[in-house]
Structure formats: structure tokens, C-alpha cells
Write a protein that holds these residues in place. Sequence first.
Motif, PDB file in Angstrom:
ATOM      1  N   GLU A  72      38.665  35.654  32.346  1.00  0.00           N
ATOM      2  CA  GLU A  72      38.667  34.189  32.263  1.00  0.00           C
ATOM      3  C   GLU A  72      39.716  33.637  31.312  1.00  0.00           C
ATOM      4  OE1 GLU A  72      35.537  35.626  29.257  1.00  0.00           O
ATOM      5  OE2 GLU A  72      36.345  36.208  31.212  1.00  0.00           O
ATOM      6  N   LYS A  78      44.771  33.572  31.656  1.00  0.00           N
ATOM      7  CA  LYS A  78      43.694  33.842  32.604  1.00  0.00           C
ATOM      8  C   LYS A  78      44.177  34.819  33.675  1.00  0.00           C
ATOM      9  CE  LYS A  78      40.775  31.451  35.998  1.00  0.00           C
ATOM     10  NZ  LYS A  78      40.472  30.138  36.625  1.00  0.00           N
ATOM     11  N   ALA A  80      41.800  36.009  36.222  1.00  0.00           N
ATOM     12  CA  ALA A  80      40.987  35.785  37.416  1.00  0.00           C
ATOM     13  C   ALA A  80      41.681  34.799  38.350  1.00  0.00           C
ATOM     14  CB  ALA A  80      39.611  35.262  37.024  1.00  0.00           C
ATOM     15  N   GLY A  81      41.871  35.214  39.603  1.00  0.00           N
ATOM     16  CA  GLY A  81      42.487  34.336  40.586  1.00  0.00           C
ATOM     17  C   GLY A  81      43.924  33.981  40.280  1.00  0.00           C
ATOM     18  N   ASN A  82      44.605  34.798  39.516  1.00  0.00           N
ATOM     19  CA  ASN A  82      45.992  34.525  39.129  1.00  0.00           C
ATOM     20  C   ASN A  82      46.918  35.110  40.190  1.00  0.00           C
ATOM     21  OD1 ASN A  82      48.524  34.298  37.939  1.00  0.00           O
ATOM     22  ND2 ASN A  82      47.787  34.810  35.891  1.00  0.00           N
ATOM     23  N   THR A  83      47.457  34.261  41.073  1.00  0.00           N
ATOM     24  CA  THR A  83      48.281  34.741  42.187  1.00  0.00           C
ATOM     25  C   THR A  83      49.607  35.328  41.727  1.00  0.00           C
ATOM     26  OG1 THR A  83      49.185  32.501  42.473  1.00  0.00           O
ATOM     27  CG2 THR A  83      47.257  33.104  43.797  1.00  0.00           C
ATOM     28  N   THR A  86      49.617  39.102  41.778  1.00  0.00           N
ATOM     29  CA  THR A  86      49.522  39.843  43.041  1.00  0.00           C
ATOM     30  C   THR A  86      50.615  39.491  44.037  1.00  0.00           C
ATOM     31  OG1 THR A  86      48.026  38.144  43.933  1.00  0.00           O
ATOM     32  CG2 THR A  86      47.023  40.025  42.809  1.00  0.00           C
ATOM     33  N   TRP A 127      37.950  39.973  40.111  1.00  0.00           N
ATOM     34  CA  TRP A 127      37.829  38.533  39.852  1.00  0.00           C
ATOM     35  C   TRP A 127      38.591  37.676  40.867  1.00  0.00           C
ATOM     36  CZ3 TRP A 127      40.680  40.951  35.527  1.00  0.00           C
ATOM     37  CH2 TRP A 127      39.835  41.753  34.744  1.00  0.00           C
ATOM     38  N   GLY A 128      38.567  38.107  42.125  1.00  0.00           N
ATOM     39  CA  GLY A 128      39.242  37.345  43.166  1.00  0.00           C
ATOM     40  C   GLY A 128      40.666  37.779  43.418  1.00  0.00           C
ATOM     41  N   ASN A 129      41.204  38.658  42.611  1.00  0.00           N
ATOM     42  CA  ASN A 129      42.546  39.190  42.860  1.00  0.00           C
ATOM     43  C   ASN A 129      42.456  40.318  43.875  1.00  0.00           C
ATOM     44  OD1 ASN A 129      43.509  37.501  40.828  1.00  0.00           O
ATOM     45  ND2 ASN A 129      43.246  39.064  39.248  1.00  0.00           N
ATOM     46  N   THR A 130      43.468  40.421  44.716  1.00  0.00           N
ATOM     47  CA  THR A 130      43.465  41.503  45.699  1.00  0.00           C
ATOM     48  C   THR A 130      44.885  41.756  46.189  1.00  0.00           C
ATOM     49  OG1 THR A 130      42.567  42.284  47.803  1.00  0.00           O
ATOM     50  CG2 THR A 130      43.042  39.933  47.639  1.00  0.00           C
TER      51      THR A 130
END
Length: 288
Positions: A72, A78, A80-83, A86, A127-130
Motif C-alpha cells: 500500500e 505504492k 499495489a496496482g502499480n502498472t 509490469t 496486490w493486483g499486479n500481474t
Amino acid sequence: MPLVALFTAAIMWILLLFLFNKETAHAPVAVDPAVAASIAKDYPTIGDQIYHQGNPATGAIACAGCHGANGEGGAGPKLAGNTKLTQDGGLYTHNIVLKGKGGMPAFEGKLDDTQLYAVANYVLHSWGNTIEEPLTPAKVAEGQTKVDPAVLKNRSRFVPEDLKLPEIWLTTFIIVLLTYGLIGLYSVWAEGQELHPGIHKVRSTPVATLGIVASAAMTVLFSVLFVRQMNVDYQGWAANEPVMPNVTGEGFYAAMIVLSLAATLALYKKFFMDGEALVEDATGEFPW
């Protein structure tokens, strides 16, 4: 003599660039089949352990202390969800873990290859990263020329992290020779090679007037840009997610202020200020 000094400085500059480029060139990535084979099964456990506990034996601190237990953010950005992490398949993430950035330390030498890839893949799959496939040494080796521009800029920085004695020696002599040569050229341009007794009247020309006005305006312009850049960098540094200051921009504007101000003073000396030579004395002249 001024031209000789500048020519010598240019040669030393080329040698200096060669040394710096050698220092900043990144080593090829070693593709270890054993590491590649273990990445997919190890990162959920080893990556989780390194992220939350670090590796005290080697001084590798836990990532969670700065980035949060669930990515977080906190003292660090942050995750989480950090594009950004990726968007290139994880190459940027691997480079940041390896080399560090800003306030984040480098983990090169503190984590082995298995641990480095494990924690990088843990971040890239949490955390939403992929990403489509786990990050492997082969992908890093293949994508060395496709990494984020910010990483390339860091790799090709002019000044390496550690300056060695040859580089310091060359830099010092380049500065001395440049100063000597530029002062010599200015002296010849402004006063001539010989000084004759008497008052030397000068008359400005329209071109000289335009030049001094333009150089003065550039001094003001770059001063405004410098102050603006400093303000932007200060606000970025004080933000919730700190942004590293643009030191290159600050340095460029500062240098242009000095150069444009020097041009203004030089034009004034050459075209607007009368000079007086009391005697012609060779011993009082510069050695050029």
C-alpha cells in the motif's frame, strides 16, 4: 597557447568519456538454468519471505517496511496496482530491486539471484499486479535494450557512483586547461595580443548592442527557469510519494545563467568600456 590548451582538454575529455562509459556499461545478465527452473515454484514462498522479513544475514532490509505489508506504500511508493512495475514485463522492477533508486537501497550483493528474482516476481504477481509469465534471467537478458527510459538514463549517467583517481585527475586537468584556454581566447579577443600605451576608445555597433541585450535577456530567462525548476523539485520532494529532483535541469539552467551573464560582461568589456594601458610591459601580460 589558448588553442593548444583547449585541444589538450578535448583529448582528455575523450579519455574521460571512455573511462566513464566503461564504468557505467552494465554487465551482461548470466542466464542460470537452475535459477530459471526454480523461479516459478519458489517466488510465492521465498519472495514472500524476502519481502516481509528481508535477509538480516546480508543486511537486506524487508521491503514491507517502506512499501507496506500489502504494497500500500508508505515511506516508499505504492506497489499495489502499480502498472509501471509490469508494463515492460517486469524488467523495470528487476532493475530497481537490483540497483536501487532514490531512497531505495540496491540489493545487488545482498540477495542472491534466486532471492532477487523471487522477490521481484512476488511484487509482480501480488496486490493486483500481474505479468503473463514469471520474470526470468533470459527475459532480462533479452530485454536489456528495451527497458524503461528512466532506467537507460540511469545506466548512461555521465558520472558513475564511484569516482576513481584517474577520473578525478583527468577532470581536474580538463577544468584547468579549459579555464586557461578560455581566458586566453577572451584576452586576445577583448584586448588584442599587444597592449599599446594610451586610452583605447571603443564604439559600440548595432550588432554588439543587440548581442548584449540578447545575452542579458537570456540571463533573466534562465534565472526564471532555474527558480521555477527549483520550486517544482521542492514540491515533488515534499509530496506524499516523493519525486526525485531534476538535478540535470537545475544544473543546465544554472550553467546557462553563468554563461549568458559572462557573455553580457564580455560584450560590455569589448564594445562599451574604454580601456587604458599606461605602459607596454611584456612582464605584466598573461603567458599566451
